[in-house]
Write an enzyme that holds these catalytic residues in place. Structure first.
Site, PDB file in Angstrom:
ATOM      1  N   ARG A   3       1.462   5.108  16.895  1.00 15.95           N
ATOM      2  CA  ARG A   3       1.093   6.166  15.942  1.00 15.95           C
ATOM      3  C   ARG A   3       1.518   7.579  16.329  1.00 15.95           C
ATOM      4  O   ARG A   3       1.999   8.327  15.479  1.00 15.95           O
ATOM      5  CB  ARG A   3      -0.410   6.122  15.636  1.00 15.95           C
ATOM      6  CG  ARG A   3      -0.862   4.832  14.966  1.00 15.95           C
ATOM      7  CD  ARG A   3      -0.012   4.511  13.740  1.00 15.95           C
ATOM      8  NE  ARG A   3      -0.535   3.391  12.992  1.00 15.95           N
ATOM      9  CZ  ARG A   3       0.154   2.289  12.687  1.00 15.95           C
ATOM     10  NH1 ARG A   3       1.384   2.143  13.111  1.00 15.95           N
ATOM     11  NH2 ARG A   3      -0.391   1.344  11.965  1.00 15.95           N
ATOM     12  N   SER A  10      -4.713  -8.209   7.176  1.00 11.56           N
ATOM     13  CA  SER A  10      -4.048  -6.927   7.345  1.00 11.56           C
ATOM     14  C   SER A  10      -3.357  -6.968   8.702  1.00 11.56           C
ATOM     15  O   SER A  10      -3.997  -7.247   9.716  1.00 11.56           O
ATOM     16  CB  SER A  10      -5.085  -5.810   7.297  1.00 11.56           C
ATOM     17  OG  SER A  10      -4.604  -4.701   8.011  1.00 11.56           O
ATOM     18  N   ASP A  59       0.801  -1.222   0.000  1.00 12.83           N
ATOM     19  CA  ASP A  59       0.000   0.000   0.000  1.00 12.83           C
ATOM     20  C   ASP A  59       0.834   1.272   0.000  1.00 12.83           C
ATOM     21  O   ASP A  59       0.541   2.218  -0.728  1.00 12.83           O
ATOM     22  CB  ASP A  59      -0.945   0.014   1.214  1.00 12.83           C
ATOM     23  CG  ASP A  59      -1.988  -1.081   1.098  1.00 12.83           C
ATOM     24  OD1 ASP A  59      -2.255  -1.531  -0.035  1.00 12.83           O
ATOM     25  OD2 ASP A  59      -2.511  -1.500   2.143  1.00 12.83           O
ATOM     26  N   ASP A 108      -6.207   4.284  12.762  1.00 12.15           N
ATOM     27  CA  ASP A 108      -4.833   4.757  12.571  1.00 12.15           C
ATOM     28  C   ASP A 108      -4.758   6.095  11.844  1.00 12.15           C
ATOM     29  O   ASP A 108      -3.917   6.930  12.152  1.00 12.15           O
ATOM     30  CB  ASP A 108      -4.008   3.691  11.852  1.00 12.15           C
ATOM     31  CG  ASP A 108      -3.669   2.540  12.791  1.00 12.15           C
ATOM     32  OD1 ASP A 108      -3.528   2.812  14.001  1.00 12.15           O
ATOM     33  OD2 ASP A 108      -3.566   1.396  12.330  1.00 12.15           O
TER      34      ASP A 108
HETATM   35  N1  ARG Z   1      -7.526  -2.286  15.968  1.00  9.74           N
HETATM   36  C1  ARG Z   1      -6.214  -1.894  16.345  1.00  9.74           C
HETATM   37  C2  ARG Z   1      -6.182  -0.421  16.671  1.00  9.74           C
HETATM   38  O1  ARG Z   1      -7.019   0.305  16.240  1.00  9.74           O
HETATM   39  C3  ARG Z   1      -5.181  -2.246  15.320  1.00  9.74           C
HETATM   40  C4  ARG Z   1      -5.279  -1.511  14.021  1.00  9.74           C
HETATM   41  C5  ARG Z   1      -4.335  -1.966  12.945  1.00  9.74           C
HETATM   42  N2  ARG Z   1      -4.586  -3.307  12.657  1.00  9.74           N
HETATM   43  C6  ARG Z   1      -4.257  -3.949  11.538  1.00  9.74           C
HETATM   44  N3  ARG Z   1      -4.528  -5.197  11.502  1.00  9.74           N
HETATM   45  N4  ARG Z   1      -3.730  -3.383  10.519  1.00  9.74           N
HETATM   46  O2  ARG Z   1      -5.310   0.005  17.362  1.00  9.74           O
END
Ligand code: ARG
Length: 411
Positions: A94, A174, A14, A123
């Site tokens: 993040r 993912s 991506d 995110d």
């Molecule tokens: N649900 C988790 C969060 O919001 C992880 C998000 C990213 N997860 C992923 N499988 N790409 O912190």
């Protein structure tokens, strides 16, 4: 001359698409920035890929130690877990990525930053809010949010542009990972009734393959921060990596939950976080010795607020600062050792000790060494029960059923 943009670059499909797309469709000079939070299997590979996608540079910043010291360990001190179970690995990473993006944008004189997060997740919120608070003048481009390219389109796009994406067989999931944990979603996991196939897990062994003999580890904390394993001082990265390996070997740290995203979607997510689960358990055990009853109660409330704040991307706020100052103050005496046993997917606390423990054997013991004066108990209990006694006699005993909670449902 083209405007400069700094792209948060993971090296995956991506963000490789994003790199090309920002040049091609938005006319930017793209500076890729890869922040290493313990998630990069092959840095050179990521660098090559970024260059093949047309970046003028791929800068890799090792932020592992900062991540643990300034983000993960303060969160551990607060015992934060989102909705009771998620240790927040992705969410904690993040704001640091946002900060490093902003620093890089300043260093190269960029007018914008970019990321490849989808428009449905948390995110994007965490990165956008982070950048927006630290540098309100920077434009933020969410490439996936803007082009909404499907996985198939993305694969065709990289093929057309000769971008060296190695993994052309799309992973069915993912994933996101850093030192504190691994998050896995999508594919068959989207049906919450379906048991996660074994291939979603990369860090933890299934219980039928964990060792028959347990591993016992002694973890030392100083002011709430883990500093040593089995009597040997360890830097944060080594310590967390070691517990990840040990815990993973014993099948510890798997979490399967349906959580509430900030954007209103319920989402099924699998986590693997062996070190987090071990350290959170051990830290709580040490707090049981070193914090008063009121401190533990209040800290639990703060932990929920703190977890929501991190989950919702509000790291760079005064509210966060206030909560973290409180938590830090509670950790002044959280110094000591916890011995844990790792076995068949569980963490068992075997023992705990602390220099300034509030536990007093002389008060607790039933032996001859007892120093607790039991004659004080009767008077204490009289007063403790006084309000209940008065109210019962004046009001509740007149309505016997009410006092005993025996009212029939249709009354
Ligand atoms: N649900 C988790 C969060 O919001 C992880 C998000 C990213 N997860 C992923 N499988 N790409 O912190």
């Amino acid at each position: 001359m083209a405007d400069k943009i700094v792209l948060a670059y993971s090296g995956g499909l991506d963000t490789s698409v994003a790199c090309k797309w920002l040049q091609e469709q938005r006319n930017y000079e793209v500076h890729c920035l890869t922040v290493d939070l313990g998630n990069l299997p092959d840095i050179d590979d990521a660098r090559q890929r970024g260059l093949s996608a047309g970046a003028v540079e791929v800068d890799v910043v090792d932020a592992k130690e900062d991540f643990l010291r300034y983000f993960v360990f303060p969160a551990l001190g607060a015992n934060v877990v989102y909705e009771g179970r998620y240790p927040l690995a992705t969410a904690l990473g993040r704001p640091l990525i946002a900060k490093i993006l902003v620093d890089k944008a300043r260093a190269v004189g960029a007018v914008a930053v970019a990321h490849g997060c989808t428009g449905k997740g948390n995110d994007q919120v965490r990165l956008d809010v982070g950048v927006q608070t630290l540098a309100p003048d920077l434009r933020i481009v969410g490439t996936q949010r803007e082009n909404q390219m499907s996985r198939d389109e993305a694969l065709r796009y990289v093929a057309r542009h000769g971008i060296a994406v190695r993994q052309t067989v799309a992973s069915p999931y993912s994933t996101d990972e850093n030192l504190w944990g691994r998050s896995i979603e999508a594919g068959v996991l989207e049906d919450p009734w379906v048991e996660p196939p074994e291939d979603v897990y990369a860090w933890t062994k299934p219980l039928d393959r964990t060792p028959a003999t347990p591993t016992v580890v002694e973890i030392r904390f100083e002011e709430g921060v883990p500093v040593a394993l089995d009597g040997e001082a360890a830097d944060p990265v080594t310590l967390v990596q070691r517990l990840t390996t040990l815990g993973g070997e014993h099948g510890i740290g798997r979490v399967d939950m349906v959580e509430n995203r900030l954007v209103g979607i319920k989402s099924r997510e699998i986590y693997e976080a062996p070190a987090a689960v071990i350290l959170l358990d051990a830290h709580r055990a040490l707090e049981e010795l070193t914090l008063s009853k009121q401190q533990v109660r209040w800290k639990n409330l703060v932990a929920q607020e703190y977890a929501d704040l991190i989950y919702n991307g509000l790291w760079f706020t005064a509210h966060h600062r206030d909560l973290s100052e409180y938590v830090r103050s509670t950790q002044r005496h959280v110094t000591g050792d916890v011995r844990v046993r790792l076995w068949h997917g569980t963490v068992m606390i075997l023992g705990r000790r602390a220099e300034r423990s509030l536990y007093s054997k002389e008060l607790a013991t039933y032996s001859d060494a007892d120093q607790f004066d039991q004659s004080h108990a009767q008077g204490f209990i009289r007063l403790h029960g006084l309000q209940a006694q008065v109210q019962a006699h004046r009001q509740l005993l007149r309505e016997r059923t009410d006092l005993l909670h025996l009212a029939a449902p249709d009354d």
